[in-house]
Design an enzyme around this catalytic site. Sequence first.
Site, PDB file in Angstrom:
ATOM      1  N   GLY B   7       0.863  -1.184   0.000  1.00  0.00           N
ATOM      2  CA  GLY B   7       0.000   0.000   0.000  1.00  0.00           C
ATOM      3  C   GLY B   7       0.891   1.223   0.000  1.00  0.00           C
ATOM      4  O   GLY B   7       1.008   1.923   0.999  1.00  0.00           O
ATOM      5  N   LYS B 184      -7.236   8.851  17.152  1.00  0.00           N
ATOM      6  CA  LYS B 184      -7.102   9.296  15.765  1.00  0.00           C
ATOM      7  C   LYS B 184      -8.473   9.500  15.123  1.00  0.00           C
ATOM      8  O   LYS B 184      -8.660  10.410  14.313  1.00  0.00           O
ATOM      9  CB  LYS B 184      -6.269   8.313  14.951  1.00  0.00           C
ATOM     10  N   ASN B 192     -11.950  14.147   7.904  1.00  0.00           N
ATOM     11  CA  ASN B 192     -12.060  13.396   6.653  1.00  0.00           C
ATOM     12  C   ASN B 192     -13.480  13.482   6.119  1.00  0.00           C
ATOM     13  O   ASN B 192     -13.706  13.692   4.929  1.00  0.00           O
ATOM     14  CB  ASN B 192     -11.654  11.936   6.869  1.00  0.00           C
TER      15      ASN B 192
END
Lengths: 302, 302
Positions: B7, B184, B192
């Site tokens: 990734g 987080k 986001n």
Amino acid sequence: MKIAIVGAGALGLYYGALLQRSGEDVHFLLRRDYEAITRNGLKVFSINGDFMLPQVKGYRSPGEIGTVDLVLVGLKTFANDRLEELIRPLVGEGTQILTLQNGLGNEEELASLFGAERIIGGVAFLCSNRGEPGEVHHLGAGRIILGEFLPRDRERIEQLSAMFVKAGVDCRTTDDLKRARWEKLVWNIPFNGLCALLQQPVNLILARDASRKLVRGIMLEVIAAANAQGLATPLAEEYADGMLEFTDAMGEYRPSMQIDREEGRSLEIAAIFRTPLAYGARQGIAMPRVEMLATLLEQATG
Amino acid sequence: MKIAIVGAGALGLYYGALLQRSGEDVHFLLRRDYEAITRNGLKVFSINGDFMLPQVKGYRSPGEIGTVDLVLVGLKTFANDRLEELIRPLVGEGTQILTLQNGLGNEEELASLFGAERIIGGVAFLCSNRGEPGEVHHLGAGRIILGEFLPRDRERIEQLSAMFVKAGVDCRTTDDLKRARWEKLVWNIPFNGLCALLQQPVNLILARDASRKLVRGIMLEVIAAANAQGLATPLAEEYADGMLEFTDAMGEYRPSMQIDREEGRSLEIAAIFRTPLAYGARQGIAMPRVEMLATLLEQATG
């Protein structure tokens, strides 16, 4: 009856055209459609049958109309700062002012400008859009509920209602204008808000379980706030389910706020969101989803 | 240490580059950047100083890399259905798997595929974007918190942490990986979500009182859900205020989900929204704003 239509968008053009067809003396205050309508008349495309008014009295300023018996206000609420200049020249001794505008706070604004005794509120459940200049499209519904702003006998609004019924409008009167206004907000807040934010018509919003559940959650917040306003008869939660079914039948209808956004106009966020939120908060009702939707709309368009 | 980066988006390229620069034997599994990186190397533009790696080991398939000591997983979570095929060829007897992916549920998925004892979780607070092929931009922060998926002594993660520190990363370890993941999420869920939905960077979201208040309201929902998960030390509400200040310093940063949307990729809605919502609901915590945001994102992009 001499009637002036102030705010000749889809709603004003549609009801004005029906009233003229039924024999009333209707005067349209026009902006975008002035040239087209005064030259070629007004064409109504309606699910109840299309019709044409070859001769329409259109004006650019209210002074040319003079005083009238009834002012029908269909102005977008974000233009309410123009109510004084647009309506003052139309008001004589016996003039009644009927607002069919969206949201909360319009009767109050008109009352403070022209006197509470003149003011009648109307809640219109109408699916309509403007088309080309000189055209209006009636896509569905059209019912009007009339109520006095100040409590008084219903004779005056019964007469107005009869005039609308004669013109082909499903019109009735209510003793509880406040309830009628909140009933419409149960629809307007989720659908105007979500369709404008996501730029999707109602059928796409209703197609997914999660967003359908969100619509219902928003409706329940509005119902809770409505029921905190001291309505004579409270709104049941089942009203939300009825509104969902009612909307399922609309197909890919785009609410006015979505069209306003697509066409780069201001959105009626104050009347449809912020004033209802304030009325809810005053009674201790939290509306987190409605508040979030208002904030997202402001953030997306501001 | 022989390390495979699976990734190789902004996060994988950035940490992989730092580890290689510090002497580790790093192997990058590449797709978009394969040609550029294997031909011309990898350029890191960083607030801590730019640097260039002229020789980088890039591969198109994990079989070419073979087994490694450490797999660093930076894959977007919407591609987690590829974890098996991408990681299996890299796993030997002593292979450790560190996931720095977003959201909740990744350690669990990896554990079910490769055995829980291998799995280490890492929470990265990194502002980075990919640039042109062969380039990565480090815009701010970069701290990593490492935690074991299964409780055990911290020696293994202390060694990993020392490796990251040697490479220039602000890295520390925790006994409470769950808390670090939720910390987080306190940032990831509002920023986001809102930035991707509205397609606006964080500074625009924070510029208005109403949307700033919305961000804080969302953060408090996440904190409430976090504290219902049995954390050793609960998260205080003040953590939200700290995150707001932290984000004020970011300027016009675009979170990864906003960039994913702008570039037409899938969004990490399951890992960042739906799994945390399910974990909250399991403990009886309602998160109406988070749920609404997830629903709006799905509706806007689905």
